[in-house]
Write a protein that holds these residues in place. Structure first.
Motif, PDB file in Angstrom:
ATOM      1  N   SER A 124      76.818  12.087 123.137  1.00 59.92           N
ATOM      2  CA  SER A 124      75.446  11.688 122.814  1.00 59.92           C
ATOM      3  C   SER A 124      74.489  12.841 123.080  1.00 59.92           C
ATOM      4  O   SER A 124      74.845  13.836 123.720  1.00 59.92           O
ATOM      5  N   SER A 126      70.049  14.240 122.026  1.00 57.55           N
ATOM      6  CA  SER A 126      68.940  14.263 121.079  1.00 57.55           C
ATOM      7  C   SER A 126      68.434  15.687 120.930  1.00 57.55           C
ATOM      8  O   SER A 126      68.087  16.334 121.916  1.00 57.55           O
ATOM      9  N   THR A 156      67.723  20.483 110.382  1.00 56.78           N
ATOM     10  CA  THR A 156      67.673  19.155 110.995  1.00 56.78           C
ATOM     11  C   THR A 156      68.559  18.165 110.242  1.00 56.78           C
ATOM     12  O   THR A 156      69.365  17.439 110.841  1.00 56.78           O
ATOM     13  N   ALA A 160      72.076  16.678 111.757  1.00 50.09           N
ATOM     14  CA  ALA A 160      72.178  15.232 111.957  1.00 50.09           C
ATOM     15  C   ALA A 160      73.512  14.719 111.435  1.00 50.09           C
ATOM     16  O   ALA A 160      74.128  13.813 112.013  1.00 50.09           O
ATOM     17  N   ALA A 164      77.065  14.360 114.379  1.00 53.29           N
ATOM     18  CA  ALA A 164      77.404  12.943 114.545  1.00 53.29           C
ATOM     19  C   ALA A 164      78.825  12.632 114.074  1.00 53.29           C
ATOM     20  O   ALA A 164      79.237  11.476 114.056  1.00 53.29           O
ATOM     21  N   ARG A 171      71.699  12.614 117.914  1.00 59.18           N
ATOM     22  CA  ARG A 171      70.612  12.454 116.951  1.00 59.18           C
ATOM     23  C   ARG A 171      69.853  13.769 116.820  1.00 59.18           C
ATOM     24  O   ARG A 171      69.600  14.453 117.816  1.00 59.18           O
ATOM     25  N   VAL A 172      69.508  14.115 115.582  1.00 60.60           N
ATOM     26  CA  VAL A 172      68.753  15.340 115.322  1.00 60.60           C
ATOM     27  C   VAL A 172      67.572  14.994 114.427  1.00 60.60           C
ATOM     28  O   VAL A 172      67.751  14.477 113.315  1.00 60.60           O
ATOM     29  N   ASN A 173      66.376  15.253 114.930  1.00 60.44           N
ATOM     30  CA  ASN A 173      65.154  14.946 114.190  1.00 60.44           C
ATOM     31  C   ASN A 173      64.183  16.124 114.260  1.00 60.44           C
ATOM     32  O   ASN A 173      64.336  17.027 115.089  1.00 60.44           O
ATOM     33  N   SER A 224      67.001   5.310 119.278  1.00 62.94           N
ATOM     34  CA  SER A 224      68.462   5.357 119.198  1.00 62.94           C
ATOM     35  C   SER A 224      69.016   5.212 117.778  1.00 62.94           C
ATOM     36  O   SER A 224      70.171   5.561 117.528  1.00 62.94           O
ATOM     37  N   THR A 227      67.633   9.274 113.107  1.00 63.54           N
ATOM     38  CA  THR A 227      68.232  10.609 113.029  1.00 63.54           C
ATOM     39  C   THR A 227      68.098  11.154 111.613  1.00 63.54           C
ATOM     40  O   THR A 227      67.984  10.392 110.647  1.00 63.54           O
TER      41      THR A 227
END
Length: 239
Positions: A124, A126, A156, A160, A164, A171-173, A224, A227
């Motif tokens: 996990s 971020s 990004t 993402a 994953a 998560r990639v934002n 959660s 992404t």
């Protein structure tokens, strides 16, 4: 305490938006390592400064190893370090182009290439990349900057998907701020600031704290199921 027990890395964390994110993360229970070329312009409990040039791949690997060895993990990475070297396209020199590309794009890649796989192994994490309204819509006199910030959005979306894989909840934002009242804007004439403000639907410029709260959301478990997204934090600005 939305980040209780988490280890967060914020690049460009010495001042401006990066400083506000670092302080807010720490207030919400995180241990924060604020990496920057310069010294921290503030002191805050649970925020540790680290001198880092994000364009130096070897230095980024050393920094990554330092954090993991000291704290055992990295839960959140904010790629915030960035510079501008503005000019009309025909006036942009090779040095101006290369410096912006190196910091704003290569610098984002350099640290993530180590942190992303680490998060995959951990299961996990971020990653938050700081883009810009200029990366979404372009802007006169900022071809180099716009190119990097559009590239950050591409990274990004790619990361993402990539990080994953195999069921990892990584998560990639991205956050794309508009004009925010950091020290850089304080040198801009008031008539120009007023012009920028009128281009927003809210009729004002942003504050660093307002970008920090968005980063807190994306860093926390509240996001959660978010992404591959670019969150525009610009007051409704369209350049």
């Amino acid at each position: 305490m939305r980040l209780e027990g988490k280890v967060c890395v914020v690049t460009g964390g010495a001042n401006g938006i990066g400083a506000e994110m670092s302080k807010l993360f720490a207030k919400n229970g995180a241990k924060v390592i604020a990496a920057d070329m310069g010294d921290l312009a503030y002191t805050a409990e649970n925020v540790e400064g680290y001198k880092l040039n994000v364009t130096d791949t070897e230095a980024c690997e050393t920094f990554f190893n330092f954090v993991v060895e000291k704290y055992g993990k990295i839960d959140v990475l904010v790629n915030n370090a960035g510079i501008t070297r503005d000019a009309l396209t025909h006036k942009i020199t090779d040095d101006m182009w290369n410096m912006v590309i190196d910091v704003n794009l290569k610098g984002v890649f350099n640290l993530t290439k180590f942190v992303g796989p680490h998060m995959m192994t951990s299961g996990s994490g971020s990653i938050i990349n700081i883009s810009s309204v200029v990366g979404e819509y372009g802007n006169v006199g900022q071809a180099n900057y716009a190119a990097t910030k559009a590239g950050v959005i591409g990274l990004t979306k790619t990361w993402a998907k990539e990080f994953a894989r195999k069921g990892a909840a990584v998560r990639v934002n991205a956050i794309a701020p508009g004009y925010v009242m950091t020290d850089i804007l304080k040198t801009v004439p008031q008539d120009l600031l007023d012009k920028f403000a009128k281009k927003t639907m809210l009729g004002r410029l942003g504050q660093p704290e307002e970008v920090a709260t968005v980063a807190l959301f994306l860093a926390s478990d509240d996001a959660s199921y978010v992404t591959g997204h670019t969150l525009s934090t610009n007051g409704g600005m369209r350049l």
